[in-house]
Write an enzyme that holds these catalytic residues in place. Sequence first.
Site, mmCIF file in Angstrom:
data_model
loop_
_atom_site.group_PDB
_atom_site.id
_atom_site.type_symbol
_atom_site.label_atom_id
_atom_site.label_comp_id
_atom_site.label_asym_id
_atom_site.label_seq_id
_atom_site.Cartn_x
_atom_site.Cartn_y
_atom_site.Cartn_z
ATOM 1 N N ASP A 1 -5.702 -4.034 0.207
ATOM 2 C CA ASP A 1 -4.901 -4.311 1.397
ATOM 3 C C ASP A 1 -3.716 -5.208 1.038
ATOM 4 O O ASP A 1 -3.875 -6.230 0.367
ATOM 5 C CB ASP A 1 -5.776 -4.995 2.446
ATOM 6 C CG ASP A 1 -5.163 -4.970 3.829
ATOM 7 O OD1 ASP A 1 -4.143 -4.282 4.014
ATOM 8 O OD2 ASP A 1 -5.725 -5.637 4.726
ATOM 9 N N ILE A 2 -2.537 -4.831 1.460
ATOM 10 C CA ILE A 2 -1.325 -5.619 1.242
ATOM 11 C C ILE A 2 -0.996 -6.320 2.554
ATOM 12 O O ILE A 2 -0.794 -5.656 3.578
ATOM 13 C CB ILE A 2 -0.143 -4.733 0.788
ATOM 14 C CG1 ILE A 2 -0.555 -3.859 -0.399
ATOM 15 C CG2 ILE A 2 1.065 -5.595 0.447
ATOM 16 C CD1 ILE A 2 -1.037 -4.624 -1.612
ATOM 17 N N SER B 1 10.376 6.614 -5.033
ATOM 18 C CA SER B 1 10.189 7.673 -6.026
ATOM 19 C C SER B 1 9.314 7.186 -7.165
ATOM 20 O O SER B 1 8.735 7.988 -7.885
ATOM 21 C CB SER B 1 11.541 8.120 -6.596
ATOM 22 O OG SER B 1 12.151 9.062 -5.756
ATOM 23 N N GLY C 1 -5.341 -4.786 7.256
ATOM 24 C CA GLY C 1 -5.569 -3.420 7.698
ATOM 25 C C GLY C 1 -4.325 -2.570 7.523
ATOM 26 O O GLY C 1 -3.358 -2.947 6.858
ATOM 27 N N ASP D 1 10.141 11.104 -12.365
ATOM 28 C CA ASP D 1 9.030 11.847 -11.803
ATOM 29 C C ASP D 1 8.131 12.487 -12.853
ATOM 30 O O ASP D 1 6.917 12.383 -12.793
ATOM 31 C CB ASP D 1 9.553 12.958 -10.887
ATOM 32 C CG ASP D 1 9.909 12.414 -9.511
ATOM 33 O OD1 ASP D 1 9.561 11.260 -9.250
ATOM 34 O OD2 ASP D 1 10.515 13.138 -8.725
ATOM 35 N N ASP E 1 -0.785 -0.944 8.033
ATOM 36 C CA ASP E 1 0.485 -1.382 8.604
ATOM 37 C C ASP E 1 1.563 -0.374 8.248
ATOM 38 O O ASP E 1 1.417 0.425 7.317
ATOM 39 C CB ASP E 1 0.866 -2.779 8.127
ATOM 40 C CG ASP E 1 0.951 -2.883 6.611
ATOM 41 O OD1 ASP E 1 1.892 -2.321 6.021
ATOM 42 O OD2 ASP E 1 0.053 -3.516 6.002
ATOM 43 N N GLU F 1 16.058 10.887 -11.396
ATOM 44 C CA GLU F 1 14.936 11.273 -10.544
ATOM 45 C C GLU F 1 13.928 12.099 -11.306
ATOM 46 O O GLU F 1 12.721 11.861 -11.249
ATOM 47 C CB GLU F 1 15.458 12.053 -9.335
ATOM 48 C CG GLU F 1 14.423 12.256 -8.250
ATOM 49 C CD GLU F 1 14.162 10.980 -7.479
ATOM 50 O OE1 GLU F 1 13.063 10.877 -6.917
ATOM 51 O OE2 GLU F 1 15.022 10.102 -7.444
#
Length: 598
Positions: free
Chosen positions: A559-560, A517, A578, A302, A580, A298
Amino acid sequence: MLLLSTFVVALAGLGGAKPLSDKRWNDVSVKHRWVEIPRGWEFHSTPPEDHLLEMRIGLKQNRLDELVSALYEVSDPTHDKYGQHLSKEEVDALVAPHPDSVEAVESWLQYHGINPADAEFRSAGGEWIVIRVPVAQVERMLDTKYGVYYHAASGSSVVRTMEYSLPTELLSHIDVITPTTYFSTLRSMRATSFLQPQTAPLEDAASFATDISPLAVPASCGTTVTASCVRALYNTTNYVPAATATNKLGIAGYLQEYANDADLQTFFKQFLPNAVGTTFTHVQVNGGLNDQSDPGVEANLDIRNQFAEAISFPTPNIYYSTGGSPPFQADSFTPSNTNEPYLDWLNFILNSSTIPQTFSTSYGDDEQTVPEDYAVSGGFWYVMTNLFMQLGARGSSIMFSSGDEGVGGGNCQANDGTKKVIFQPAFPASCPFVTTVGGTTGVNPTVAVSFSGGGFSRYFAQPSYQTASVTPFLNALGTKFAGLYNATGRAYPDVSAAAEGFQIVINGRVSGVAGTSCSSPTFAGVVSLLNDFRISEGKAPLGFLNPLFYSTAKSGFNDIVSGSNPGCGQTGFTAGTGWDSVTGLGTPDFLRLQALLP
């Protein structure tokens, strides 16, 4: 603006009276009570009477409404106060408790033989008091009994109680006392990343260090994500930071995860050669450590994300290693064991005069780990949300990963005794004052990754900044999943970024990693560049992002429109045109967003 759910706290009836002579403190009421031990935990033993607890007392903040108003004024791009963030001193003044609250709490402490002047910690605004007290004394003060509880899945043990009471007079003066009935700990929380052994590490990683044109991102970036990939995907390749003397990016780390300097240099050599030799700042909070011999997945993911750095370089990064999650050992020599390091980190940051303009954190848990009456008003999540709000008011942008469980992991049963299966929103992802980042995968097309956390809070009402974007999604959803989610709740995620196939270095070797992450610090890297641009032009940093993103900057996202986030035995929500509840507004385009900044 609508801030929190309008549900009213229903305090339980009067608890048993203590054998005290002072009637002021003899009349007690239950502050919070569990009906059954929270799922996943089991009673283990009784703690020694002299086991020390760091008792944190959160006093009610007298001018919180003014702070809420101020936050939205400085965050709304159409308001004439946009960008005029509050100073530390101004925030401290707004969160300070009323003098009557201070008097009442200090009198109560003195009655129990505790000198308030001996407190381990008092926040600058005075809303937090921390005292170190033996379990036996805390039990007398809170009319309760503590136990050692064990969480088998994480191996975590904590000292907690099933209920606690306060003198009735103090109910109007105290928001929360910890550690009490909040069982979840960061060790039992989920770090939102996981290794992908099925993703073969690059054999010739150095060959992927060449910049990629944003106009021709190869399909390989959809499965094997490198530094060059994210720079191209989010259109940051040609931007050179100019405000590095001022602008900073902070990463919050917990659970004995340490960002490894050697692995970072190896990552640079492989994927970002011009950054070789660059270091980052380690900051230890509340006993946090910096064990360079034991790097964490992690932390390595990061810090400078190793990818946040790939985007934000050469912006200075700070890795905060926060302690506070040790396993409990049942003996009198064990140090205090609060296991609530979020509070330690947030109080540390808020008590600092200068703080980073951008933050990313990648931990979370089911929102229902705290019941609604404990979360919305006078509880742990409520207090945490107010702390995030203070950060935003001071001009910091806060990113959180949306989680890796889709609409919910496990059996998704409600913990209110009904065992009803419902979608399980995550916290802090559901907090109205953070920017929550979901996950995507693939290139041309980019689609929602199946584990992208998303949904609707059951505790926090939908803030008005997102209503116009969320309403069309709800209208299209119709009655599908009716009863499984709260259509009036704060909706998340807000935005998204790539979430799988990330090539990072762990113990000197390249490994594949996935999870939101990956998404959160990557998105934070883009935000850090936007802050750099604002600062380099003599303007204020962006601060709380959501009012801007949901209004004048909405067109700065890709937009996905396909993919879903199954969970709880359901197909989950579906991405579409739009906003979601899988990918939010979409993935960032730095240059478009840069052009849309106020």
